[in-house]
Design a protein around this motif. Structure first.
Motif, PDB file in Angstrom:
ATOM      1  N   THR A  62       8.251 -83.774 -46.057  1.00  0.00           N
ATOM      2  CA  THR A  62       9.805 -83.992 -46.321  1.00  0.00           C
ATOM      3  C   THR A  62      10.191 -85.480 -46.097  1.00  0.00           C
ATOM      4  O   THR A  62      10.735 -86.239 -46.620  1.00  0.00           O
ATOM      5  CB  THR A  62      10.483 -83.089 -45.699  1.00  0.00           C
ATOM      6  N   GLN A  63       9.704 -86.061 -44.932  1.00  0.00           N
ATOM      7  CA  GLN A  63       9.749 -87.370 -44.354  1.00  0.00           C
ATOM      8  C   GLN A  63       9.294 -88.557 -45.726  1.00  0.00           C
ATOM      9  O   GLN A  63      10.274 -89.411 -46.020  1.00  0.00           O
ATOM     10  CB  GLN A  63       9.044 -87.928 -43.374  1.00  0.00           C
ATOM     11  N   LYS A  64       8.237 -88.073 -46.318  1.00  0.00           N
ATOM     12  CA  LYS A  64       7.728 -89.097 -47.349  1.00  0.00           C
ATOM     13  C   LYS A  64       8.605 -89.117 -48.376  1.00  0.00           C
ATOM     14  O   LYS A  64       8.941 -90.200 -48.862  1.00  0.00           O
ATOM     15  CB  LYS A  64       6.556 -88.646 -47.635  1.00  0.00           C
ATOM     16  N   LEU A  65       8.946 -88.012 -48.736  1.00  0.00           N
ATOM     17  CA  LEU A  65       9.991 -87.624 -50.112  1.00  0.00           C
ATOM     18  C   LEU A  65      11.098 -88.228 -49.656  1.00  0.00           C
ATOM     19  O   LEU A  65      11.674 -89.187 -50.505  1.00  0.00           O
ATOM     20  CB  LEU A  65      10.030 -86.125 -50.252  1.00  0.00           C
ATOM     21  N   ILE A  66      11.760 -88.269 -48.545  1.00  0.00           N
ATOM     22  CA  ILE A  66      13.015 -88.697 -48.319  1.00  0.00           C
ATOM     23  C   ILE A  66      12.999 -90.366 -48.442  1.00  0.00           C
ATOM     24  O   ILE A  66      13.874 -91.103 -48.923  1.00  0.00           O
ATOM     25  CB  ILE A  66      13.668 -88.405 -46.979  1.00  0.00           C
ATOM     26  N   SER A  67      11.909 -90.812 -47.928  1.00  0.00           N
ATOM     27  CA  SER A  67      11.779 -92.245 -47.723  1.00  0.00           C
ATOM     28  C   SER A  67      11.860 -93.111 -49.116  1.00  0.00           C
ATOM     29  O   SER A  67      12.216 -94.102 -49.618  1.00  0.00           O
ATOM     30  CB  SER A  67      10.395 -92.651 -47.032  1.00  0.00           C
ATOM     31  N   GLN A  68      10.722 -92.189 -49.960  1.00  0.00           N
ATOM     32  CA  GLN A  68      10.752 -92.576 -51.297  1.00  0.00           C
ATOM     33  C   GLN A  68      12.026 -92.557 -52.234  1.00  0.00           C
ATOM     34  O   GLN A  68      12.286 -93.489 -52.923  1.00  0.00           O
ATOM     35  CB  GLN A  68       9.724 -91.636 -52.159  1.00  0.00           C
ATOM     36  N   THR A  69      12.637 -91.549 -51.967  1.00  0.00           N
ATOM     37  CA  THR A  69      14.083 -91.288 -52.718  1.00  0.00           C
ATOM     38  C   THR A  69      14.750 -92.480 -52.257  1.00  0.00           C
ATOM     39  O   THR A  69      15.732 -92.912 -53.078  1.00  0.00           O
ATOM     40  CB  THR A  69      14.629 -90.092 -52.286  1.00  0.00           C
ATOM     41  N   LEU A  70      14.976 -92.778 -50.955  1.00  0.00           N
ATOM     42  CA  LEU A  70      15.926 -93.782 -50.301  1.00  0.00           C
ATOM     43  C   LEU A  70      15.637 -95.309 -50.944  1.00  0.00           C
ATOM     44  O   LEU A  70      16.322 -95.972 -51.518  1.00  0.00           O
ATOM     45  CB  LEU A  70      15.928 -93.914 -48.956  1.00  0.00           C
ATOM     46  N   ALA A  71      14.386 -95.411 -51.162  1.00  0.00           N
ATOM     47  CA  ALA A  71      13.442 -96.673 -51.575  1.00  0.00           C
ATOM     48  C   ALA A  71      14.157 -96.812 -53.107  1.00  0.00           C
ATOM     49  O   ALA A  71      14.432 -97.804 -53.361  1.00  0.00           O
ATOM     50  CB  ALA A  71      12.212 -96.866 -51.479  1.00  0.00           C
ATOM     51  N   GLU A  72      13.983 -95.632 -53.937  1.00  0.00           N
ATOM     52  CA  GLU A  72      14.306 -95.600 -55.297  1.00  0.00           C
ATOM     53  C   GLU A  72      15.918 -96.057 -55.488  1.00  0.00           C
ATOM     54  O   GLU A  72      16.089 -96.877 -56.518  1.00  0.00           O
ATOM     55  CB  GLU A  72      14.007 -94.155 -55.933  1.00  0.00           C
ATOM     56  N   VAL A  73      16.528 -95.663 -54.804  1.00  0.00           N
ATOM     57  CA  VAL A  73      18.107 -95.873 -54.937  1.00  0.00           C
ATOM     58  C   VAL A  73      18.549 -96.989 -54.244  1.00  0.00           C
ATOM     59  O   VAL A  73      19.989 -96.974 -53.815  1.00  0.00           O
ATOM     60  CB  VAL A  73      18.953 -94.447 -54.644  1.00  0.00           C
ATOM     61  N   ASN A  74      17.615 -97.724 -53.769  1.00  0.00           N
ATOM     62  CA  ASN A  74      17.957 -98.963 -52.686  1.00  0.00           C
ATOM     63  C   ASN A  74      18.806 -98.900 -51.527  1.00  0.00           C
ATOM     64  O   ASN A  74      19.775 -99.645 -51.221  1.00  0.00           O
ATOM     65  CB  ASN A  74      18.742-100.038 -53.697  1.00  0.00           C
ATOM     66  N   LEU A  75      18.410 -97.627 -50.854  1.00  0.00           N
ATOM     67  CA  LEU A  75      19.306 -97.467 -49.523  1.00  0.00           C
ATOM     68  C   LEU A  75      18.370 -97.429 -48.437  1.00  0.00           C
ATOM     69  O   LEU A  75      16.885 -97.438 -48.374  1.00  0.00           O
ATOM     70  CB  LEU A  75      19.804 -95.978 -49.621  1.00  0.00           C
ATOM     71  N   PRO A  76      18.655 -97.899 -47.375  1.00  0.00           N
ATOM     72  CA  PRO A  76      17.837 -98.236 -46.233  1.00  0.00           C
ATOM     73  C   PRO A  76      17.119 -96.895 -45.575  1.00  0.00           C
ATOM     74  O   PRO A  76      17.980 -95.803 -45.649  1.00  0.00           O
ATOM     75  CB  PRO A  76      18.461 -98.990 -45.108  1.00  0.00           C
ATOM     76  N   SER A  77      15.977 -96.775 -45.186  1.00  0.00           N
ATOM     77  CA  SER A  77      15.546 -95.746 -44.326  1.00  0.00           C
ATOM     78  C   SER A  77      15.808 -95.669 -43.017  1.00  0.00           C
ATOM     79  O   SER A  77      16.140 -96.741 -42.529  1.00  0.00           O
ATOM     80  CB  SER A  77      14.008 -95.664 -44.512  1.00  0.00           C
TER      81      SER A  77
END
Lengths: 116, 369
Positions: A62-77
């Motif tokens: 879950t953490q990996k998925l959230i981090s990847q998604t945030l990176a995709e939309v240019n949001l800080p993790s």
């Protein structure tokens, strides 16, 4: 939960309350003894550890998925924000050090003025 | 009595009427509302006037507004240090029943250190940081504000552990008096039950808990504390409240305490891991093997006057965890005060104003000159 009521055969409510209090007292004692046993300590330690171990892969995923998604939309993790917060704390410490030096200077100055 | 009831009685019917039942039902509904309100709302607490005089990261130092003229203030300020996994305002619970208020009335210059709520960025904070990074800075600020060279410190629960570490490692910082309240310091006796028994089991893995959560959730710590006396904490307290709903003084006290109990905060993961592994499991402080930031903690270097307040019915910190420290510390002014009551009750319970506070004041006043 103490037995405050004295026995009165014509007061069924009081008797029921007294019985309830006695029941609660016995239950509380039994439970306190139970949680103080080695078996309870072992069982809770084991259950907690098993839960943490088995849920770890899902949490990581879950953490990996959230981090990847945030990176995709240019949001800080969370890690990015945490690193920033750590830098703020370091800055605050520097400021506190400066404050300490400033206080020391003021103290010396007051002492010198007082001496003159 | 309602008219329906009068009519019914006039007809010669014995016993309660429908109206009586309706009244009783309405009364019960009203009682439920009041009960629900007390459970789910916050009481007005921590109202003694204060101002923040220092802050660092989440920690804040507050100075309470003195209530006696400046020239009548005791020259040795008092610093209150509470635990890191609960809110410190239990020391200033409610107007008319507040330890802070009591000490202000008795002429003390009172400061409170609030450690704050750790965020994810604080997960690596250890007792090393609390005792040797934050506390020395707080002491410096306190001394700079008051101009005093000496100060007194009151540490409660884990605040007492932090205070003890600091007092032993920085004996020349001006600490004159140290008051330890229900201090968990000695974990040699694992058979005493409670936390020490649970966490000493080889299957209890504090490392995994800290790794998983970062900071240990407050709910988890709260559940652990409540499970020490499950029936009293999950049932007894609510039954007691229900029965005392008509007593405003009692419900007010319960409401204030429940507001504090519900305000749970996480504990920094590294501090939790250190507490369980180094203190609870290995008893390093008492064994003389505790090392904080590379410095060995030698309790014999603690030279301040010490008042050790022990709660006789404490199930969180049983008395045996606070007693043996007195044989290990240096200095020659040591006093033990045993108070009937529990971990929190001795300072925040209804009997505190009679049974605990005056004794602390008496001891401290004689040493605050």
């Amino acid at each position: 939960m103490s037995d405050k009521a004295t026995f009165d055969p014509f007061d069924p409510t009081g008797m029921m309350k007294s019985m309830r209090d006695k029941g609660m007292e016995a239950w509380a004692k039994a439970m306190t003894e139970m949680v103080g046993t080695d078996a309870y300590s072992e069982a809770t330690g084991q259950m907690l550890d098993t839960w943490l171990k088995t849920s770890a892969p899902f949490r990581d995923m879950t953490q990996k998925l959230i981090s990847q998604t945030l990176a995709e939309v240019n949001l800080p993790s969370r890690e990015d924000v945490t690193r920033l917060a750590e830098r703020f704390t370091n800055l605050e410490m520097r400021l506190d050090d400066l404050d300490a030096k400033f206080d020391e200077c003021l103290k010396l100055l007051r002492e010198r003025v007082g001496a003159e | 009595m309602s008219s329906t009831n009068t009519e019914a009685n006039a007809e010669g019917c014995a016993g309660p009427s429908i109206s009586d039942y309706c009244d009783a039902a309405a009364e019960t509904v009203e009682k439920f509302d009041r009960f629900n309100e007390l459970l789910n709302t916050n009481a007005p607490i921590a109202l003694t006037p204060k101002r923040c005089v220092w802050s660092l990261n989440k920690a804040k130092l507050y100075r309470y507004t003195p209530v006696v003229p400046e020239d009548q203030l005791k020259p040795v300020p008092l610093l209150l240090v509470f635990a890191i996994m609960n809110r410190p305002y239990v020391l200033d619970l409610r107007p008319g029943h507040s330890y802070v208020e009591y000490m202000l009335r008795h002429g003390y210059d009172v400061y409170l250190l609030d450690w704050g709520i750790p965020g994810p960025e604080d997960k690596d904070m250890k007792f090393d940081d609390y005792a040797l990074e934050y506390l020395p800075r707080v002491v410096r600020k306190l001394k700079s504000i008051t101009g005093a060279e000496e100060f007194s410190m009151l540490g409660w629960c884990l605040g007492a552990l932090i205070s003890t570490l600091y007092a032993a490692l920085r004996p020349n910082d001006g600490l004159k008096n140290l008051i330890l309240l229900t201090a968990p310091l000695d974990f040699e006796d694992k058979s005493v039950g409670g936390f020490v028994k649970w966490v000493s089991d080889p299957k209890f893995n504090a490392d995994r808990i800290a790794e998983t959560f970062g900071n240990v959730p407050g709910e988890m710590i709260d559940a652990g504390a409540k499970m020490l006396k499950p029936v009293e904490n999950y049932f007894g307290t609510y039954i007691g409240l229900w029965e005392r709903l008509d007593d405003p003084g009692s419900t007010q006290a319960w409401h204030a305490m429940n507001t504090w109990v519900r305000d749970i905060i996480p504990m920094a993961g590294a501090a939790y891991r250190q507490l369980i592994n180094e203190f609870y499991k290995e008893n390093r402080l008492m064994e003389g093997t505790a090392v904080i930031r590379g410095e060995k903690v030698d309790l014999s270097k603690l030279r301040a006057a010490v008042l050790n307040v022990i709660a006789e019915a404490d199930h969180i910190t049983p008395p045996c965890q606070s007693e043996r420290i007195m044989d290990k510390i240096g200095g020659d002014d040591h006093t033990v005060l045993r108070v009937r009551g529990g971990h929190i009750g001795i300072m925040a319970g209804r009997g505190a104003e009679k049974n605990t506070w005056p004794h602390i004041d008496e001891w401290l006043a004689a040493r605050s000159t």
